[in-house]
Design a protein around this motif. Structure first.
Motif, mmCIF file in Angstrom:
data_model
loop_
_atom_site.group_PDB
_atom_site.id
_atom_site.type_symbol
_atom_site.label_atom_id
_atom_site.label_comp_id
_atom_site.label_asym_id
_atom_site.label_seq_id
_atom_site.Cartn_x
_atom_site.Cartn_y
_atom_site.Cartn_z
ATOM 1 N N PRO A 224 0.826 -1.219 0.000
ATOM 2 C CA PRO A 224 0.000 0.000 0.000
ATOM 3 C C PRO A 224 0.855 1.262 0.000
ATOM 4 O O PRO A 224 2.020 1.248 0.408
ATOM 5 C CB PRO A 224 -0.817 -0.117 1.289
ATOM 6 N N ASP A 225 0.277 2.328 -0.482
ATOM 7 C CA ASP A 225 0.978 3.607 -0.548
ATOM 8 C C ASP A 225 1.079 4.222 0.851
ATOM 9 O O ASP A 225 0.066 4.389 1.542
ATOM 10 C CB ASP A 225 0.240 4.564 -1.491
ATOM 11 N N ALA A 226 2.308 4.557 1.283
ATOM 12 C CA ALA A 226 2.531 5.087 2.626
ATOM 13 C C ALA A 226 1.832 6.428 2.833
ATOM 14 O O ALA A 226 1.333 6.718 3.939
ATOM 15 C CB ALA A 226 4.027 5.221 2.896
ATOM 16 N N ASP A 227 1.775 7.261 1.808
ATOM 17 C CA ASP A 227 1.121 8.569 1.952
ATOM 18 C C ASP A 227 -0.377 8.404 2.213
ATOM 19 O O ASP A 227 -0.967 9.136 3.020
ATOM 20 C CB ASP A 227 1.334 9.412 0.689
ATOM 21 N N ASP A 228 -0.995 7.445 1.521
ATOM 22 C CA ASP A 228 -2.424 7.203 1.747
ATOM 23 C C ASP A 228 -2.670 6.707 3.169
ATOM 24 O O ASP A 228 -3.643 7.113 3.829
ATOM 25 C CB ASP A 228 -2.958 6.176 0.741
ATOM 26 N N LEU A 229 -1.797 5.824 3.632
ATOM 27 C CA LEU A 229 -1.931 5.320 5.000
ATOM 28 C C LEU A 229 -1.756 6.446 6.023
ATOM 29 O O LEU A 229 -2.474 6.503 7.019
ATOM 30 C CB LEU A 229 -0.913 4.215 5.255
ATOM 31 N N MET A 230 -0.810 7.334 5.755
ATOM 32 C CA MET A 230 -0.572 8.440 6.699
ATOM 33 C C MET A 230 -1.771 9.383 6.751
ATOM 34 O O MET A 230 -2.147 9.868 7.829
ATOM 35 C CB MET A 230 0.686 9.210 6.317
ATOM 36 N N LYS A 231 -2.381 9.639 5.623
ATOM 37 C CA LYS A 231 -3.582 10.482 5.625
ATOM 38 C C LYS A 231 -4.674 9.864 6.489
ATOM 39 O O LYS A 231 -5.363 10.561 7.243
ATOM 40 C CB LYS A 231 -4.087 10.676 4.192
ATOM 41 N N GLY A 232 -4.812 8.533 6.375
ATOM 42 C CA GLY A 232 -5.813 7.854 7.192
ATOM 43 C C GLY A 232 -5.481 7.921 8.676
ATOM 44 O O GLY A 232 -6.371 8.132 9.514
ATOM 45 N N ALA A 233 -4.206 7.755 9.031
ATOM 46 C CA ALA A 233 -3.792 7.805 10.434
ATOM 47 C C ALA A 233 -4.021 9.193 11.024
ATOM 48 O O ALA A 233 -4.476 9.336 12.170
ATOM 49 C CB ALA A 233 -2.322 7.410 10.557
ATOM 50 N N GLN A 234 -3.717 10.222 10.256
ATOM 51 C CA GLN A 234 -3.923 11.590 10.741
ATOM 52 C C GLN A 234 -5.410 11.905 10.908
ATOM 53 O O GLN A 234 -5.807 12.597 11.857
ATOM 54 C CB GLN A 234 -3.263 12.587 9.786
ATOM 55 N N LYS A 235 -6.218 11.386 9.989
ATOM 56 C CA LYS A 235 -7.666 11.584 10.111
ATOM 57 C C LYS A 235 -8.186 10.921 11.386
ATOM 58 O O LYS A 235 -8.992 11.499 12.128
ATOM 59 C CB LYS A 235 -8.377 11.003 8.887
ATOM 60 N N ALA A 236 -7.712 9.701 11.661
ATOM 61 C CA ALA A 236 -8.140 8.993 12.867
ATOM 62 C C ALA A 236 -7.699 9.730 14.130
ATOM 63 O O ALA A 236 -8.461 9.825 15.104
ATOM 64 C CB ALA A 236 -7.571 7.572 12.858
ATOM 65 N N ALA A 237 -6.490 10.262 14.122
ATOM 66 C CA ALA A 237 -5.987 10.996 15.290
ATOM 67 C C ALA A 237 -6.824 12.246 15.549
ATOM 68 O O ALA A 237 -7.149 12.565 16.696
ATOM 69 C CB ALA A 237 -4.518 11.363 15.088
ATOM 70 N N LYS A 238 -7.173 12.950 14.487
ATOM 71 C CA LYS A 238 -7.981 14.164 14.640
ATOM 72 C C LYS A 238 -9.364 13.844 15.201
ATOM 73 O O LYS A 238 -9.871 14.555 16.083
ATOM 74 C CB LYS A 238 -8.111 14.869 13.283
ATOM 75 N N GLU A 239 -9.977 12.743 14.727
ATOM 76 C CA GLU A 239 -11.288 12.344 15.249
ATOM 77 C C GLU A 239 -11.193 11.918 16.713
ATOM 78 O O GLU A 239 -12.076 12.226 17.525
ATOM 79 C CB GLU A 239 -11.860 11.201 14.417
ATOM 80 N N ALA A 240 -10.129 11.216 17.057
ATOM 81 C CA ALA A 240 -9.964 10.768 18.444
ATOM 82 C C ALA A 240 -9.792 11.951 19.383
ATOM 83 O O ALA A 240 -10.366 11.974 20.479
ATOM 84 C CB ALA A 240 -8.765 9.828 18.543
ATOM 85 N N VAL A 241 -9.012 12.950 18.983
ATOM 86 C CA VAL A 241 -8.839 14.155 19.801
ATOM 87 C C VAL A 241 -10.171 14.867 19.970
ATOM 88 O O VAL A 241 -10.517 15.332 21.072
ATOM 89 C CB VAL A 241 -7.792 15.091 19.161
ATOM 90 N N ALA A 242 -10.944 14.961 18.888
ATOM 91 C CA ALA A 242 -12.270 15.603 18.976
ATOM 92 C C ALA A 242 -13.173 14.848 19.945
ATOM 93 O O ALA A 242 -13.945 15.456 20.698
ATOM 94 C CB ALA A 242 -12.903 15.673 17.592
ATOM 95 N N SER A 243 -13.088 13.529 19.941
ATOM 96 C CA SER A 243 -13.904 12.732 20.864
ATOM 97 C C SER A 243 -13.529 12.995 22.311
ATOM 98 O O SER A 243 -14.392 13.018 23.200
ATOM 99 C CB SER A 243 -13.745 11.242 20.551
ATOM 100 N N VAL A 244 -12.246 13.205 22.568
ATOM 101 C CA VAL A 244 -11.795 13.512 23.931
ATOM 102 C C VAL A 244 -12.363 14.840 24.396
ATOM 103 O O VAL A 244 -12.895 14.954 25.514
ATOM 104 C CB VAL A 244 -10.249 13.533 23.999
ATOM 105 N N THR A 245 -12.273 15.870 23.555
ATOM 106 C CA THR A 245 -12.780 17.185 23.955
ATOM 107 C C THR A 245 -14.296 17.165 24.144
ATOM 108 O O THR A 245 -14.831 17.761 25.083
ATOM 109 C CB THR A 245 -12.398 18.244 22.910
ATOM 110 N N GLU A 246 -15.000 16.438 23.276
ATOM 111 C CA GLU A 246 -16.453 16.363 23.391
ATOM 112 C C GLU A 246 -16.873 15.600 24.640
ATOM 113 O O GLU A 246 -17.888 15.926 25.275
ATOM 114 C CB GLU A 246 -17.040 15.713 22.136
ATOM 115 N N ALA A 247 -16.131 14.570 25.003
ATOM 116 C CA ALA A 247 -16.458 13.796 26.207
ATOM 117 C C ALA A 247 -16.327 14.633 27.469
ATOM 118 O O ALA A 247 -16.933 14.329 28.497
ATOM 119 C CB ALA A 247 -15.542 12.574 26.303
#
Length: 273
Positions: A224-247
């Protein structure tokens, strides 16, 4: 009794009476001196002890109790619910459900992982593994404020990712718009195939979020393309941080940390072996 005898007895008794009188007078004179001395000694000791006691009490009452800045966040979201269904479909399409990691206190520590294997028959298969971990730090009068403790742990997580055993072609870069600071680390691992590992470590206030995401083409399928994987990882991190603040009752979009620039400590580095 003759007069001479009486006279001699009187002469003998006179000195004895004089001696007794002298002793009485001496004792009488000594008593006030002793009383005065005792009184002075008692008063002096009492005053001195009282002054010392008062000073000690005043010193104790004047000493402030140790304080520490309170932690901003008091809880964590459920780890397996921090990512949206769409994100999970994109990053781990064949994962049936997340596997919650062990925790002795879900308000301070939590994790969840997803495994996805997309079998393409004779063409091979695509493997994906996604893990999100959350760690919250309380403020402590001896250890320090929660956000500073989280900062220390954040730095350690980044260092650990950058020095992973067996890693090849390691690269690091800061990530904007994710918590107070975030760093992305990528590298290759050789196992059955070439695994492209992506790790994003983010800190928001006193909470550290770590997202690990890797993928590989197995049994002859393409890497798999590393850049595509990194975009997915960064998206997941941003959503997880948002979940922490909302909680914790905070809107991620209006949080001051959401607009902060990348961490200055996230130095860009790359090495090739």
């Amino acid at each position: 009794m003759s007069e001479g005898t009486m006279q001699r007895r009187a002469q003998r008794e006179q000195p004895e009476r004089a001696k007794r009188l002298t002793r009485v007078l001496v004792c009488a004179a000594a008593v006030p001196v002793m009383l005065v001395a005792a009184g002075c000694s008692s008063d002096s000791g009492s005053d001195e002890g009282g002054d010392k006691g008062a000073s000690a009490s005043a010193s104790q009452s004047a000493s402030p109790s140790p304080t520490v800045r309170p932690a901003a966040y008091e809880t964590l979201p459920e780890a397996c619910s921090v990512l949206s269904e769409k994100t999970l479909d994109d990053l781990a399409p064949k994962a049936k459900s997340g596997k919650e990691g062990p925790s002795d206190d879900v308000s301070t520590r939590g994790s969840c992982s997803w495994n996805s294997l997309d079998n393409n028959g004779v063409k091979g298969s695509q493997f994906r593994w996604l893990n999100v971990s959350l760690l919250r730090f309380d403020s402590d009068t001896t250890r320090g404020p929660g956000d500073e403790l989280a900062q220390d742990y954040y730095d350690k997580q980044v260092r650990d990712a950058q020095s992973a055993e067996g890693a090849k072609n390691t690269e690091s870069e800061p990530v904007a718009g994710t918590g107070d600071e975030a760093t992305a680390v990528r590298y290759d691992l050789k196992k059955e195939g070439t695994f492209k590992q992506q790790t994003v470590v983010a800190r928001v206030e006193n909470v550290v979020v770590t997202v690990d995401y890797n993928g590989a083409g197995l049994a002859g399928d393409k890497t798999p393309d590393a850049d595509d994987l990194m975009k997915g990882a960064q998206k997941a991190a941003k959503e997880a941080v948002a979940s922490v603040t909302e909680a914790n009752g905070t809107d991620a979009a209006s949080s001051p940390s959401a607009s902060k620039s990348p961490s200055a400590s996230a130095s860009k580095a790359s090495s090739k072996d």
